[in-house]
Design a protein around this motif. Structure first.
Motif, PDB file in Angstrom:
ATOM      1  N   GLU A 195       6.587   7.917  24.397  1.00  0.00           N
ATOM      2  CA  GLU A 195       5.118   7.977  24.313  1.00  0.00           C
ATOM      3  C   GLU A 195       4.589   9.371  24.666  1.00  0.00           C
ATOM      4  N   ASN A 196       5.504  10.309  24.856  1.00  0.00           N
ATOM      5  CA  ASN A 196       5.154  11.694  25.146  1.00  0.00           C
ATOM      6  C   ASN A 196       4.381  11.834  26.460  1.00  0.00           C
ATOM      7  N   VAL A 197       4.762  11.040  27.443  1.00  0.00           N
ATOM      8  CA  VAL A 197       4.179  11.166  28.780  1.00  0.00           C
ATOM      9  C   VAL A 197       4.927  12.293  29.492  1.00  0.00           C
ATOM     10  N   GLN A 198       4.224  13.364  29.815  1.00  0.00           N
ATOM     11  CA  GLN A 198       4.876  14.558  30.348  1.00  0.00           C
ATOM     12  C   GLN A 198       4.499  14.855  31.798  1.00  0.00           C
ATOM     13  N   ARG A 199       3.625  14.051  32.380  1.00  0.00           N
ATOM     14  CA  ARG A 199       3.238  14.267  33.771  1.00  0.00           C
ATOM     15  C   ARG A 199       2.836  12.934  34.380  1.00  0.00           C
ATOM     16  N   TYR A 200       2.846  12.889  35.692  1.00  0.00           N
ATOM     17  CA  TYR A 200       2.441  11.681  36.412  1.00  0.00           C
ATOM     18  C   TYR A 200       1.388  12.034  37.465  1.00  0.00           C
ATOM     19  N   PRO A 201       0.360  11.228  37.584  1.00  0.00           N
ATOM     20  CA  PRO A 201       0.035  10.119  36.698  1.00  0.00           C
ATOM     21  C   PRO A 201      -0.621  10.605  35.406  1.00  0.00           C
ATOM     22  N   GLU A 202      -0.355   9.918  34.321  1.00  0.00           N
ATOM     23  CA  GLU A 202      -0.992  10.186  33.029  1.00  0.00           C
ATOM     24  C   GLU A 202      -1.919   9.015  32.725  1.00  0.00           C
ATOM     25  N   ILE A 203      -3.206   9.295  32.620  1.00  0.00           N
ATOM     26  CA  ILE A 203      -4.208   8.240  32.402  1.00  0.00           C
ATOM     27  C   ILE A 203      -4.727   8.358  30.973  1.00  0.00           C
ATOM     28  N   ARG A 204      -4.662   7.251  30.242  1.00  0.00           N
ATOM     29  CA  ARG A 204      -5.084   7.262  28.844  1.00  0.00           C
ATOM     30  C   ARG A 204      -6.055   6.131  28.547  1.00  0.00           C
ATOM     31  N   PHE A 205      -6.996   6.425  27.668  1.00  0.00           N
ATOM     32  CA  PHE A 205      -7.957   5.416  27.193  1.00  0.00           C
ATOM     33  C   PHE A 205      -7.669   5.145  25.720  1.00  0.00           C
ATOM     34  N   PHE A 206      -7.494   3.853  25.403  1.00  0.00           N
ATOM     35  CA  PHE A 206      -7.243   3.425  24.020  1.00  0.00           C
ATOM     36  C   PHE A 206      -8.502   2.726  23.516  1.00  0.00           C
ATOM     37  N   PRO A 207      -9.261   3.383  22.614  1.00  0.00           N
ATOM     38  CA  PRO A 207     -10.554   2.847  22.174  1.00  0.00           C
ATOM     39  C   PRO A 207     -10.398   1.705  21.173  1.00  0.00           C
ATOM     40  N   GLN A 208     -11.524   1.199  20.704  1.00  0.00           N
ATOM     41  CA  GLN A 208     -11.494   0.171  19.667  1.00  0.00           C
ATOM     42  C   GLN A 208     -10.702   0.684  18.464  1.00  0.00           C
ATOM     43  N   LYS A 209      -9.919  -0.193  17.867  1.00  0.00           N
ATOM     44  CA  LYS A 209      -9.021   0.227  16.783  1.00  0.00           C
ATOM     45  C   LYS A 209      -9.829   0.729  15.588  1.00  0.00           C
ATOM     46  N   SER A 210      -9.351   1.811  15.019  1.00  0.00           N
ATOM     47  CA  SER A 210      -9.982   2.368  13.826  1.00  0.00           C
ATOM     48  C   SER A 210      -8.902   2.534  12.756  1.00  0.00           C
ATOM     49  N   LYS A 211      -9.238   3.207  11.709  1.00  0.00           N
ATOM     50  CA  LYS A 211      -8.275   3.404  10.626  1.00  0.00           C
ATOM     51  C   LYS A 211      -7.221   4.441  10.989  1.00  0.00           C
ATOM     52  N   LYS A 212      -7.477   5.199  12.077  1.00  0.00           N
ATOM     53  CA  LYS A 212      -6.485   6.171  12.510  1.00  0.00           C
ATOM     54  C   LYS A 212      -5.241   5.449  13.017  1.00  0.00           C
ATOM     55  N   ALA A 213      -4.106   6.047  12.790  1.00  0.00           N
ATOM     56  CA  ALA A 213      -2.847   5.387  13.105  1.00  0.00           C
ATOM     57  C   ALA A 213      -2.710   5.067  14.592  1.00  0.00           C
ATOM     58  N   TYR A 214      -2.852   6.070  15.432  1.00  0.00           N
ATOM     59  CA  TYR A 214      -2.618   5.869  16.862  1.00  0.00           C
ATOM     60  C   TYR A 214      -3.509   6.830  17.628  1.00  0.00           C
ATOM     61  N   GLU A 215      -4.513   6.289  18.295  1.00  0.00           N
ATOM     62  CA  GLU A 215      -5.526   7.134  18.915  1.00  0.00           C
ATOM     63  C   GLU A 215      -5.678   6.798  20.386  1.00  0.00           C
ATOM     64  N   TYR A 216      -5.716   7.829  21.230  1.00  0.00           N
ATOM     65  CA  TYR A 216      -6.014   7.645  22.647  1.00  0.00           C
ATOM     66  C   TYR A 216      -6.593   8.943  23.185  1.00  0.00           C
ATOM     67  N   TYR A 217      -7.213   8.840  24.387  1.00  0.00           N
ATOM     68  CA  TYR A 217      -7.792  10.007  25.053  1.00  0.00           C
ATOM     69  C   TYR A 217      -7.166  10.121  26.435  1.00  0.00           C
ATOM     70  N   SER A 218      -6.758  11.331  26.811  1.00  0.00           N
ATOM     71  CA  SER A 218      -6.156  11.567  28.132  1.00  0.00           C
ATOM     72  C   SER A 218      -7.225  12.029  29.119  1.00  0.00           C
ATOM     73  N   TYR A 219      -7.094  11.553  30.352  1.00  0.00           N
ATOM     74  CA  TYR A 219      -8.053  11.936  31.403  1.00  0.00           C
ATOM     75  C   TYR A 219      -7.645  13.275  32.003  1.00  0.00           C
ATOM     76  N   ASN A 220      -8.558  14.227  31.967  1.00  0.00           N
ATOM     77  CA  ASN A 220      -8.295  15.551  32.524  1.00  0.00           C
ATOM     78  C   ASN A 220      -9.271  15.901  33.640  1.00  0.00           C
ATOM     79  N   GLY A 221      -9.952  14.893  34.159  1.00  0.00           N
ATOM     80  CA  GLY A 221     -10.929  15.137  35.210  1.00  0.00           C
ATOM     81  C   GLY A 221     -10.283  15.566  36.515  1.00  0.00           C
ATOM     82  N   TRP A 222     -11.084  16.192  37.372  1.00  0.00           N
ATOM     83  CA  TRP A 222     -10.579  16.682  38.652  1.00  0.00           C
ATOM     84  C   TRP A 222     -10.400  15.550  39.656  1.00  0.00           C
TER      85      TRP A 222
END
Length: 806
Positions: A626-653
C-alpha cells in the motif's frame, strides 16, 4: 513533528532526507547528554514545586542574558529548559520516564523566556511557606478537603499581581492557622484557571467544600482582606457567667470538647476580643472559646483559684474543684498562634488499637488508621488532630496501630514503614494506603475519596491473576509523582464503573517479583486484565480518559483491519461510505502517542466516518504493497468515484483528536445550506421550520475551524432542524441587521407561528454535540409551552372530540 522511517527510505526520497536532517539537527540542539533529573539536580521523586524551584535557581545562574560572553550559554540553557518543560508536564514526564527522549519525538521544545522573566515573574509565591502554590492536581484535593481556602489566581507577567504580592504575603502570615492561603499560577495552569472562570488577574476566591466559590471584589489592603476572610471563618466566643458556666462546661465535656476561657480582671491585661475571635476560628470544632469578667463574677473566679487575668485551657474531663487541677493548663502567652499550638499539642491523641481487637474493629466501621513503628511518627503534626472533626460527617473513625507490637499484622498488610491507610468496613480485606503528602488537606482529600471509591491495595494474596472478573490494575511506585497524580483519578473512575470493573493498585517497590512477572518497566503502568486478554492504558492521567478507554474496550470505535477486511470494507466500500485509516507499528512511539487520540476521535465520528487501523508490524508486506512509508500514516478514503483508487494523506502538524476530526469532516459533502439575503428572509424568517444559522466570514480563522463542526451539527439535527450559513463578507447588510458583531456567530431561529425575530437566539458554545443538546432542550421547552397554550380553535376541536367519545 518527528517522522519514523523504514530502513533505506531516506536513500529513495530527497525530501525525506532533508526532513531527517532537520529533525536530527533539532535533536542535537535540544538534546542532552545527561538525564533530565540530573540536569536539574533533582531526584526522580521530585515534586512539581521542587522541579520548578530547581529550574529557577539554574535559570538565574545560566541564562544567556547573564552570560553574554559564553558561546555555549544558549545551548546549555536550552538543555535545562528542555528538561524543565518535560518534567513539569505530567504526561510528558511519564513518557520520558518510560521511553526516554525517544518518547518525546512530537515535543521538541526549543524556546525560553528572558532572564527578567525568571527573576521577577516565575512563580511569584513558590518560596513562601505560608502560601501553598497549587497545581491542577492539588487544587481539587485542597478545595474539596473541607478546610477554608483563600486562593490568589495570578499571571506571572501581570504587574497588578506583583503589586499585590507583598500584601498577600503579609495577609497570609496574619491569618495563618485560621484558613489556608493558596496561589495558582495561571501561566502554568491555564486550563485550571479557565475552568474556574478566571478572566482577569489577580482574581481572589474563597473556597470551602459544599459551598459555591466567593470572589473578592474589595480593596486589596491587608486589613480589608482580613475582614473579608473573617466573614467566612466560623467563630463563636461565649461570654460565661455564674448562671451558665457549669452547664456550658459539662455540656461540652459530654461531647468530648474542652474549653479555652479567658478570665479578665481590671488590673491586668487579658486576651483581646480580636485574639479570642481568632482562636475560636483556629480551634473550630476542637475546643470552645469563652471569656469571663472576674470583676463582675468575683466569687466564681475565686472558686476556680483565678486571681489575675489569665487564659486557661480546660480539656474534656478536667476537674474544676480546687483540690485537683492537674489537667487544667494555665497559659502564659497573649499570642494567638502560641496558645493555639500549646492547646493542639495537649489535645488527646488518636485511639491506639490493639492487635487482638483490630480485625473486629475494622469489620464494623470505616477507619483512617496511622501505622507507626515504636513511636508516633505519623500523627505527630498537631494539625492532623483536626481530622476527627473534619471527617465526622464521613463517619470515619481515626486510630493508630503500633507495628512494633503487631509485626505480623503489618507484614500481612505489606506495611514496612510509617504510613496511613483507609479501611472501608470489611476488615483488613479492603483497604487503601495513602501515598500523598502527610499534611492535613491532602490526608482529608484522600480519606474522603477513598472511603467512597472502590480501589483496593493489592498483594500476592489478592492479585487477580486468574480472576474471572475484569480488573484494572495500576502498577506504581510511591516515589513517582505521575503515579501519585493518577491515584485520585482512579478513585473517581472506580465510582463510575462499580460492579462492572474492579480497581486495584500494586506497589512495585514492595512487590518487585509480581511487577517483574508482568514486565513492568515504567511507572505508572495501568493494565486491564479481562481473563486471558491484557490491555495497557496509554492515555492521560484523568478519570474521563480512563472511562473512555474502558468504554472503547467494550465497544471498540476503531476497526482493526487485516488485509482481507481492508479490501472488503475499504476498497470495496459502498458509494456513500468514507473511511479514515491509521497505518501504525506498535514499536513506533508517535503511534503510541496517537492511539488514544485516534480512538477519541473515532467516538466523535460514529455514524459519519468509519475509522480503522492497520498493524504494519503484523502485516508488513501489505503495508509495503500500500506504499506506506512512515508511521503513523493517516489516510482518508472519500466517497467512491470513477477514479481507480483515491485517498488523502494527513500532513498536519497536530495529531490530537480535535485536529484529526476537523480534517476528516472537511472531506464530507456539505450538509448545510448556503443562504442569500432572499433565502434567509423567505426560508429562515418566514418559513415553517426551525433553523440554526452560522454567520461567518471566509477570511476568519476561527470560522474556518468551526466550519466542519457546523457540518457535523447539520448532520446530527437533520430532519428536525435545518442548518444554514450566511457569508457576512458577501452579505454584510444581512449580518448587520441580524446583530452580528463577531465571527463566527451561531443563532437559533425556532418556528412559533408568529414571524421570527431577525435577532434570533444566540448560542455561545462551539461543540456540535453541545449545540445539538441546547437546541433539543429549547425544542422540548417550546413543545411543552405549545401544549399549555393551545390555540382556542384547537381547544374547541379537542373538547368536541372528548364529548363525542364520552
Amino acid at each position: 513533528m518527528g517522522v519514523w522511517l523504514n530502513k533505506g527510505d531516506c536513500v529513495r526520497d530527497l525530501k525525506r532526507i532533508v526532513l531527517c536532517f532537520l529533525i536530527v539537527s533539532m535533536a542535537i540542539v535540544v538534546g542532552t547528554d545527561q538525564d533530565f533529573y540530573s540536569l536539574l539536580g533533582v531526584s526522580r521523586s521530585a515534586s512539581s514545586r521542587e522541579i520548578r524551584q530547581a529550574f529557577k535557581k539554574l535559570a538565574l545562574k545560566l541564562h544567556p542574558d547573564k552570560n553574554p560572553n559564553d558561546p555555549n550559554a544558549h545551548g546549555d540553557f536550552l538543555k535545562i529548559n528542555r528538561a524543565y518543560e518535560v518534567l513539569k508536564d505530567e504526561d510528558l514526564r511519564k513518557k520520558y520516564d518510560k521511553y526516554g527522549e525517544k518518547g518525546l519525538a512530537d515535543n521538541q521544545g526549543g524556546q525560553y523566556e528572558s532572564w527578567n522573566y525568571y527573576h521577577y515573574d516565575f512563580g511569584i509565591y513558590d518560596d513562601d511557606p505560608e502560601i501553598i502554590t497549587l497545581d491542577r492536581r492539588e487544587f481539587d484535593a485542597a478545595v474539596n478537603s473541607g478546610e477554608l481556602w483563600f486562593v490568589n489566581f495570578y499571571s506571572p507577567g501581570c504587574s497588578h499581581c506583583h503589586d499585590l504580592a507583598p500584601t498577600w504575603r503579609d495577609f497570609a502570615k496574619e491569618v495563618d492557622g485560621l484558613l489556608r492561603i493558596g496561589a495558582v499560577n495561571c501561566g502554568d495552569d491555564r486550563m485550571l484557571c479557565q475552568r474556574k472562570g478566571v478572566n482577569s488577574y489577580p482574581s481572589l476566591f474563597i473556597f470551602r467544600s459544599g459551598m459555591a466559590a466567593v470572589k473578592y471584589h474589595g480593596n486589596r489592603s491587608k486589613e480589608d482582606l482580613v475582614r473579608f476572610a473573617m466573614q467566612h471563618v466560623r467563630t463563636t466566643v461565649t461570654e460565661l457567667w455564674t448562671g451558665n458556666f457549669v452547664n456550658s462546661i459539662q455540656t461540652a465535656f459530654a461531647a468530648g470538647i474542652g474549653w479555652l476561657i479567658t478570665f479578665c480582671s481590671k488590673e491586668e491585661d487579658c486576651l483581646t476580643s480580636q485574639t479570642r475571635l481568632r482562636l475560636s476560628g483556629m480551634l473550630d470544632g476542637l475546643v470552645n472559646v469563652g471569656w469571663m469578667d472576674c470583676a463582675t463574677h468575683d466569687n466564681l473566679c475565686k472558686s476556680l483559684d483565678i486571681k489575675t487575668s489569665t487564659a486557661v485551657y480546660f480539656p474534656s474531663g478536667a476537674t474544676l474543684s480546687n483540690k485537683e487541677k492537674t489537667k487544667i493548663d494555665f497559659l502564659n502567652s497573649l499570642d494567638a498562634k502560641e496558645i493555639y499550638l500549646e492547646i493542639m499539642n495537649n489535645l488527646p491523641d488518636f485511639e491506639l488499637l490493639s492487635a487482638s481487637t483490630l480485625e473486629d474493629r475494622l469489620a464494623h466501621h470505616r477507619w483512617l488508621l496511622f501505622f507507626d513503628f515504636g513511636q508516633n511518627q505519623n500523627s505527630n503534626d498537631p494539625e492532623l488532630k483536626k481530622l476527627k472533626t473534619l471527617l465526622k460527617n464521613e463517619h470515619i473513625q481515626i486510630g493508630r496501630l503500633d507495628c512494633s507490637s503487631a509485626p505480623d499484622i503489618c507484614s500481612n498488610l505489606y506495611i514496612f514503614q510509617p504510613c496511613l491507610a483507609v479501611f472501608k468496613g470489611q476488615g483488613t480485606k479492603d483497604y487503601e494506603i495513602h501515598h500523598g503528602k502527610m499534611i492535613l488537606y491532602d490526608v482529608l482529600a484522600f480519606a474522603k475519596e477513598s472511603v467512597n471509591s472502590h480501589v483496593t491495595t493489592l498483594g500476592p494474596q489478592n492479585f487477580p491473576a486468574n480472576d474471572r472478573e475484569p480488573w484494572l490494575v495500576d502498577f506504581f511506585a510511591p516515589w513517582c509523582p505521575p503515579c501519585r497524580a493518577l491515584l485520585p483519578e482512579l478513585r473517581k473512575a472506580s465510582k463510575h464503573l462499580y460492579g462492572q470493573l474492579k480497581f486495584g493498585t500494586l506497589d512495585c517497590t514492595v512487590h518487585e517479583g509480581l511487577c517483574s512477572m508482568y514486565n513492568i518497566q515504567a511507572y505508572p503502568t495501568t493494565v486491564v486484565f479481562n481473563q486471558s486478554n491484557v490491555h495497557e492504558y496509554e492515555g492521560h492521567h484523568s478519570a474521563e480518559q480512563i472511562l473512555e478507554f474502558i468504554e472503547d474496550l467494550r465497544n471498540p470505535s476503531v476497526v482493526s483491519l487485516t488485509p482481507t477486511t481492508f479490501n472488503q470494507l475499504v476498497k470495496q466500500r459502498k458509494h456513500d461510505e468514507v473511511w479514515m485509516i491509521d497505518f501504525y507499528s506498535p514499536w513506533c512511539h508517535p503511534c503510541q502517542i496517537l492511539m488514544p487520540e485516534w480512538k477519541r476521535m473515532a467516538r466523535t465520528l460514529t455514524g459519519l466516518i468509519n475509522v480503522g487501523s492497520v498493524d504494519c508490524q503484523q502485516y508488513h508486506s501489505f503495508c509495503a504493497q500500500e506504499n506506506v512509508q512512515r508511521y503513523p500514516e493517516i489516510r482518508f478514503f472519500p466517497q467512491k468515484s470513477k477514479k481507480a483508487y483515491e485517498y488523502y494523506s494527513y500532513n498536519g502538524w497536530n495529531r490530537d483528536a480535535y485536529s484529526l476530526r476537523i480534517w476528516g469532516l472537511g472531506f464530507l459533502p456539505q450538509a448545510s445550506i448556503d443562504l442569500t439575503p432572499q433565502t434567509f428572509n423567505e426560508k429562515v424568517l418566514q418559513g415553517k421550520h426551525h433553523w440554526v444559522v452560522d454567520f461567518y466570514a471566509p477570511w476568519c480563522g476561527p470560522c474556518q475551524n468551526f466550519a466542519p463542526e457546523f457540518e457535523l451539527l447539520a448532520r446530527m439535527i437533520k430532519g428536525k432542524v435545518k442548518a444554514g450559513k450566511v457569508d457576512c463578507q458577501t452579505y454584510a447588510q444581512t449580518c448587520q441587521n441580524a446583530g452580528i458583531r463577531a465571527y463566527p456567530t451561531v443563532k437559533f431561529y425556532p418556528y412559533e407561528r408568529a414571524k421570527k425575530n431577525i435577532w434570533g437566539e444566540q448560542i455561545d458554545v462551539r461543540d456540535a454535540r453541545e449545540i445539538a443538546a441546547l437546541i433539543y432542550k429549547k425544542l422540548e421547552t417550546l413543545q411543552n409551552q405549545g401544549k399549555r397554550n393551545k390555540h382556542p380553535e384547537e381547544l374547541k376541536k379537542n373538547c368536541t372530540a372528548i364529548n363525542w367519545s364520552l
